[in-house]
Design a protein around this motif. Sequence first.
Motif, mmCIF file in Angstrom:
data_model
loop_
_atom_site.group_PDB
_atom_site.id
_atom_site.type_symbol
_atom_site.label_atom_id
_atom_site.label_comp_id
_atom_site.label_asym_id
_atom_site.label_seq_id
_atom_site.Cartn_x
_atom_site.Cartn_y
_atom_site.Cartn_z
ATOM 1 N N THR A 227 -51.254 -45.723 -2.834
ATOM 2 C CA THR A 227 -51.016 -45.188 -1.536
ATOM 3 C C THR A 227 -52.211 -44.776 -0.823
ATOM 4 O OG1 THR A 227 -50.894 -43.202 -2.472
ATOM 5 C CG2 THR A 227 -49.230 -44.051 -2.500
ATOM 6 N N ASP A 228 -53.164 -45.741 -1.330
ATOM 7 C CA ASP A 228 -54.819 -45.683 -0.650
ATOM 8 C C ASP A 228 -55.013 -47.133 -0.057
ATOM 9 O OD1 ASP A 228 -56.631 -44.346 0.167
ATOM 10 O OD2 ASP A 228 -57.206 -43.483 -1.538
ATOM 11 N N THR A 229 -56.439 -47.467 -1.014
ATOM 12 C CA THR A 229 -56.829 -48.937 0.228
ATOM 13 C C THR A 229 -56.911 -49.638 -0.817
ATOM 14 O OG1 THR A 229 -58.934 -47.242 0.941
ATOM 15 C CG2 THR A 229 -58.916 -49.659 0.712
ATOM 16 N N ILE A 230 -56.003 -50.048 -0.896
ATOM 17 C CA ILE A 230 -55.906 -52.030 -1.508
ATOM 18 C C ILE A 230 -57.348 -53.054 -1.133
ATOM 19 C CG2 ILE A 230 -54.741 -53.818 -2.113
ATOM 20 C CD1 ILE A 230 -52.452 -51.985 -1.603
ATOM 21 N N TYR A 231 -58.040 -53.249 -1.824
ATOM 22 C CA TYR A 231 -59.668 -54.350 -1.983
ATOM 23 C C TYR A 231 -59.039 -55.337 -2.024
ATOM 24 C CZ TYR A 231 -64.382 -55.198 -1.429
ATOM 25 O OH TYR A 231 -65.471 -55.430 -1.461
ATOM 26 N N PHE A 232 -59.067 -56.520 -1.493
ATOM 27 C CA PHE A 232 -58.925 -58.065 -0.984
ATOM 28 C C PHE A 232 -60.768 -58.420 -2.254
ATOM 29 C CE2 PHE A 232 -55.639 -57.393 1.439
ATOM 30 C CZ PHE A 232 -54.680 -58.882 0.908
ATOM 31 N N GLU A 246 -53.499 -66.984 8.832
ATOM 32 C CA GLU A 246 -51.858 -67.367 8.509
ATOM 33 C C GLU A 246 -51.761 -65.999 7.775
ATOM 34 O OE1 GLU A 246 -52.129 -70.851 6.756
ATOM 35 O OE2 GLU A 246 -52.051 -72.646 7.927
ATOM 36 N N LEU A 247 -52.732 -65.456 7.116
ATOM 37 C CA LEU A 247 -52.265 -64.663 6.261
ATOM 38 C C LEU A 247 -52.262 -64.081 7.305
ATOM 39 C CD1 LEU A 247 -51.518 -62.811 3.512
ATOM 40 C CD2 LEU A 247 -54.632 -63.522 3.091
ATOM 41 N N LEU A 248 -53.064 -62.832 8.370
ATOM 42 C CA LEU A 248 -52.771 -62.039 8.863
ATOM 43 C C LEU A 248 -52.112 -61.537 9.630
ATOM 44 C CD1 LEU A 248 -56.640 -61.984 10.208
ATOM 45 C CD2 LEU A 248 -55.452 -60.295 8.382
ATOM 46 N N PRO A 249 -50.936 -62.110 9.869
ATOM 47 C CA PRO A 249 -49.714 -62.260 10.781
ATOM 48 C C PRO A 249 -48.897 -61.337 9.742
ATOM 49 C CG PRO A 249 -50.373 -64.414 11.380
ATOM 50 C CD PRO A 249 -51.239 -63.221 10.515
ATOM 51 N N HIS A 250 -48.498 -61.953 7.878
ATOM 52 C CA HIS A 250 -47.523 -61.540 7.586
ATOM 53 C C HIS A 250 -48.353 -60.104 6.826
ATOM 54 C CE1 HIS A 250 -46.126 -65.268 6.285
ATOM 55 N NE2 HIS A 250 -46.777 -65.220 6.886
ATOM 56 N N LEU A 251 -49.592 -59.842 7.155
ATOM 57 C CA LEU A 251 -50.050 -58.123 6.815
ATOM 58 C C LEU A 251 -50.003 -57.823 7.329
ATOM 59 C CD1 LEU A 251 -53.577 -58.657 4.669
ATOM 60 C CD2 LEU A 251 -51.428 -59.012 3.779
ATOM 61 N N VAL A 252 -49.450 -57.822 8.543
ATOM 62 C CA VAL A 252 -50.042 -56.879 9.775
ATOM 63 C C VAL A 252 -48.319 -56.155 9.621
ATOM 64 C CG1 VAL A 252 -49.076 -56.659 12.565
ATOM 65 C CG2 VAL A 252 -51.232 -58.266 11.513
ATOM 66 N N GLU A 253 -46.671 -57.138 9.579
ATOM 67 C CA GLU A 253 -45.214 -57.245 9.492
ATOM 68 C C GLU A 253 -45.497 -56.090 8.035
ATOM 69 O OE1 GLU A 253 -43.353 -57.607 11.525
ATOM 70 O OE2 GLU A 253 -45.198 -58.834 12.371
ATOM 71 N N TRP A 254 -46.287 -56.615 7.291
ATOM 72 C CA TRP A 254 -45.512 -55.545 5.877
ATOM 73 C C TRP A 254 -46.344 -54.126 6.494
ATOM 74 C CZ3 TRP A 254 -49.174 -52.790 3.115
ATOM 75 C CH2 TRP A 254 -48.390 -52.110 1.623
ATOM 76 N N GLN A 255 -47.686 -54.152 7.071
ATOM 77 C CA GLN A 255 -47.931 -53.060 7.308
ATOM 78 C C GLN A 255 -46.901 -52.006 8.233
ATOM 79 O OE1 GLN A 255 -50.072 -51.202 6.066
ATOM 80 N NE2 GLN A 255 -52.098 -51.989 6.167
ATOM 81 N N LYS A 256 -46.546 -52.910 9.080
ATOM 82 C CA LYS A 256 -45.267 -52.390 10.224
ATOM 83 C C LYS A 256 -44.450 -52.029 9.163
ATOM 84 C CE LYS A 256 -47.056 -54.320 14.568
ATOM 85 N NZ LYS A 256 -46.380 -55.570 15.060
ATOM 86 N N ARG A 257 -44.031 -52.658 8.738
ATOM 87 C CA ARG A 257 -42.534 -52.634 7.614
ATOM 88 C C ARG A 257 -42.501 -51.232 7.056
ATOM 89 N NH1 ARG A 257 -41.388 -54.246 2.139
ATOM 90 N NH2 ARG A 257 -43.229 -55.907 2.693
ATOM 91 N N THR A 258 -43.917 -50.983 5.924
ATOM 92 C CA THR A 258 -44.151 -50.187 5.092
ATOM 93 C C THR A 258 -45.015 -48.361 5.500
ATOM 94 O OG1 THR A 258 -45.724 -51.097 4.008
ATOM 95 C CG2 THR A 258 -44.309 -51.606 3.355
ATOM 96 N N GLY A 259 -44.715 -48.679 6.754
ATOM 97 C CA GLY A 259 -45.259 -47.493 8.658
ATOM 98 C C GLY A 259 -46.858 -47.147 8.156
ATOM 99 N N TYR A 260 -47.601 -48.710 7.318
ATOM 100 C CA TYR A 260 -48.999 -48.456 7.733
ATOM 101 C C TYR A 260 -49.760 -46.859 6.859
ATOM 102 C CZ TYR A 260 -49.511 -50.724 11.939
ATOM 103 O OH TYR A 260 -49.929 -52.212 12.174
ATOM 104 N N VAL A 261 -48.833 -47.104 5.402
ATOM 105 C CA VAL A 261 -49.509 -46.019 4.377
ATOM 106 C C VAL A 261 -50.373 -45.793 3.682
ATOM 107 C CG1 VAL A 261 -48.903 -44.539 2.405
ATOM 108 C CG2 VAL A 261 -46.984 -45.222 4.179
ATOM 109 N N VAL A 262 -50.924 -48.042 4.422
ATOM 110 C CA VAL A 262 -52.094 -48.739 2.932
ATOM 111 C C VAL A 262 -52.965 -48.806 3.596
ATOM 112 C CG1 VAL A 262 -52.699 -50.337 1.039
ATOM 113 C CG2 VAL A 262 -51.196 -48.423 0.730
#
Length: 529
Positions: A227-232, A246-262
């Motif tokens: 639930t904290d920071t995830i390191y690539f 190409e990856l970044l929009p998917h990460l943006v959508e994932w953050q929106k879906r999960t509530g920007y917890v991570v």
Amino acid sequence: MRAEGIATVRRILCVFPRYTSSFGTFEHAYSLTDGVQAFMPPQGLLLIAAYLPANWPVRFIDENIRPASKEDFEWAEAVFVSGMHIQRQQMNDICRRAHAFDLAVAIGGPSVSACPDYYPSFDYLHVGELGDATNELIARLARDPSRPAQQVVLTTKDRLAMTEFPIPAYELAEVKKYLLGSIQFSSGCPYQCEFCDIPGLYGRNPRLKTPQQIVAELDRLRECGMTDTIYFVDDNFIGNRKAASELLPHLVEWQKRTGYVVRLACEATLNIAKRPEILEKMREAQFVTVFCGIETPDPDALHAMHKDHNMMVPILEGIHTINSYGMEVVSGIIMGLDTDKPGTADALLKFVDDSRIPLLTINLLQALPKTPLWDRLEREGRLINDDDSRDSNVEFLMPYDQVISSWKRCMEIAYEPEKLYARYQYQCDYTYANRIKVPVAPEMKTWPNIRRALIMLRNIFWQVGVLSDYRRVFWKFAIGRLRRGDLEGLIGSATIAHHLIKFARAASGGQQNASNYSIRLREASVPAE
């Protein structure tokens, strides 16, 4: 995918070795948290654990959390080990303990892939990445798990495409006990910096997972409790700029879906500062930290090490640009370069002040096998491989004692509490203020999360605010953050600062190695018991 077509069942014990105390593992910060005991889950072993046949029982032990026990070894039919050069002694110790139970032990990962001769006692050496050598190892153990009569070296010729990688077995790790989560998008780097072994090990053409794989891995990490920071852990997040974009929009959508917890973090070359379109998307995806191998502020040194891409934009301007997108820069710095002069330490300390980077990993130059640096120094007769009392295997052009003295001085001054907290003050007021504003997710308002924050505040206030000898500096910073309601900035800065101050004091006093790659013996390196 998994290895398929194996009917025989084998019990595999995967053991990850302890780290020798290091600047970059943040062990002094753990006591300020709510139970963190280790740095990051190891990608390699968890990937192998996920790749093994589905019917093979697997145990994963991270000896940074607890040592493998007598019961673990008695349960196992074979042992898998992986790690880096700094863990060499610990890996050999795991092999010794496993052999006491007459178990076959296989080692893989970056250290053995670069230096197979470091590991003469292991039964199987897995050299290279996941692929045909992995399948051969599994097939051999399926036929006969006993120790072979002599060491077997299996070298990957046909690598498995990263698009076919399974999700690492995060469920086997105690994810909540790690400071950071870990995830890998790509492997390899297009640049050929003289000191770096990544192109030699993993190639210059980055291999990639799909965005869908990354989203699935992020979901699995969340399911396992991260639930904290995830390191690539990619060697260079923008090694393939098109793929990163190409990856970044998917990460943006994932953050929106999960509530920007991570929050997210990565490693990238400094020329990322020339890509505002990537930085803006990273900001939207809530990347908060970028590790940049700045190495040195000296242009002549950068040219000599073939790191001209760090000069595509003025270094301080590049740092400022990255900060303007809400991302704190963490910097790698190398001392002991051929271009160093008597005034190098002063120039470095000025750079620290001017850049306002809080966290710089300042290391002595170490020549790694499979690097152009190793080859050049070998030709020049400047490799020292038989003196474990030294912090580097390089015969510097400046006197060794002078280089060590300069390193200690830089560590002492750069991490003086007043200077360090001033740099964190700048990050809070400028960099962190540029992050996107997101609504507080319901998950963040739950009692377990509130309790976690209260535990960390209690630990920080007691261990730093009461017991430390730099408590006045801390309270001046803390009161300012509390008045602004910035608990995140207070907790994050104070936790990491505590580690940096304690480690730097030990380093300047000669109690820590001047290189993260040094194999100079230090007390309590092994064993894990």
